[in-house]
Design a protein around this motif. Sequence first.
Motif, short mmCIF file in Angstrom:
data_model
loop_
_atom_site.label_atom_id
_atom_site.label_comp_id
_atom_site.label_asym_id
_atom_site.label_seq_id
_atom_site.Cartn_x
_atom_site.Cartn_y
_atom_site.Cartn_z
N PHE A 1 0.85 -1.18 0.00
CA PHE A 1 0.00 0.00 0.00
C PHE A 1 0.89 1.24 0.00
N ARG B 1 -0.32 4.84 -0.84
CA ARG B 1 -1.04 5.93 -0.18
C ARG B 1 -2.46 6.00 -0.74
N GLU B 2 -3.28 6.81 -0.07
CA GLU B 2 -4.60 7.15 -0.57
C GLU B 2 -4.61 8.63 -0.92
N HIS B 3 -5.03 8.96 -2.12
CA HIS B 3 -5.06 10.34 -2.59
C HIS B 3 -6.38 10.59 -3.31
N ASP C 1 -9.31 9.95 -2.32
CA ASP C 1 -10.15 8.77 -2.14
C ASP C 1 -9.83 7.64 -3.11
N LYS D 1 -6.97 4.62 -3.73
CA LYS D 1 -5.86 3.91 -3.10
C LYS D 1 -4.91 3.37 -4.16
N TYR D 2 -3.62 3.43 -3.85
CA TYR D 2 -2.58 2.99 -4.78
C TYR D 2 -1.79 1.84 -4.16
N TYR D 3 -1.61 0.75 -4.93
CA TYR D 3 -0.87 -0.41 -4.47
C TYR D 3 0.24 -0.75 -5.47
N VAL E 1 -9.28 1.59 -6.70
CA VAL E 1 -7.90 1.18 -6.43
C VAL E 1 -7.12 1.17 -7.74
#
Length: 455
Positions: free
Chosen positions: A295, A297-299, A301, A303-305, A425
């Motif tokens: 994971f 970050r969340e930017h 709303d 999420k980036y994986y 995501v």
Amino acid sequence: MNFDLKSLCQKKIAVLGFGTEGKAVCEFLVKQGIINLTICDQNEKLNRSSFTNLKFKLGKNYLEDLIEFDLVFRSPGIKYFSPEIQAAVQKGVEISSSTKLFFQLCPCQIIGVTGSKGKGTTSSLIYSILKENGQDVYLGGNIGRSPLEFLDQLTSNSIVILELSSFQLQDLDHSPQIAAVLDIFPEHLDYHQNFEEYLTAKQQIARLQTKAGYLIMDQNSPYQQAFVTLFPAQKVLFDSRKTTALAKYQFPLRGKHQLKNFQAVLEVIKLFKVEEGVIQRALANFKSLPHRLEFVREHQDVKYYNDSYATTPEASIAALQSFTEPLILILGGSDKGTSFEELSKAIINQPNLKSIILIGQTADKLEKVILQYYSKRSSKCHSGLSRIYHPRLRDDKSKIKIKKGARDMQEILEQARQEAQPGDVILLSPACASFGMFQNASDRGEQFKRLIQAL
């Protein structure tokens, strides 16, 4: 420890490859006063400043004339079955490695972990739990740290966990006291001659265990018989289909494959009688490893994986199936001749997948295979079940959109972000190697993370 290091002083030694393991071998041997070493590497511009008293053989012919040496330390990236190494073997040259030398010298118990996916995370979980339990524990191997670096810190009461790749296992002449074998599927077939050779390399983790050893494996593995019926260690088989006992744990990682590997972790630590509270504390502090369903970050709303180390279709299928949120998948890279048929099936059957960003050399190949499978499926199903949106197909927001043409990570992310909405995501899980657009899988993942952190 029954290996006499002093015997190496009389030998003419070559170290093949000057990466992490090659450097570790050189540093370790030089510390022991063994300096009759020649570093052989294809990089002609290699920095020699750290070992000015050693000999170097650099350039494209660095593997020539290995028969001149008594002992050759092979780095994992150099094929054991290469013609040059096999010619040396035929002439009686001893072939070793950083891993083999460590096994010869290690004074304590070794836990080895192998498999085609998840061995780094599994090794790290075992390490974290045993560390929390107060054990004198060390982690090394394919995870990026040569165990030779901490060999002089070990005592008979220490425990070493090694992540072991097929490259490291292939010519190993020892097995760890405890061996955990995770899922195995065809991988590195650009390195190994075929899948049989790959599987044989994996078997080395258990082949030389004794009856006092332990072999831990999923009883549902299609390759279980290739291990449990051939080798003498005590068998500890778990059933990956029975997961109710895992509900009591606050497991921090996504994916059914991670839960399956956690079952292997639990079987290992049972051998050390670790209490439940210790396990829970270790899990609470555990973070996913870099480039492994990490994971970022969340930017806004979204999420980036980062799953850049997913370099096979099987690894990306596992990642894909770890999410229920609307998903944008970044897929593709350099071509190793891999079949993408099963990946295409998984893509079409993944109901939350909304967009695919195809990248790299395999972009066109992936597009073709996905569309071919779409055509096969749609011809057998009602039209309402077809799930691909493509420039050649009608527009439908319920379908998967395919985009390609990005030339670097900046453009890749721009394409992905154009498709994203709050609650989505964005997943980098390429199913391919990285060469061409990036230096390696780590570089691919680091570029992805840097750009996301800069948003």
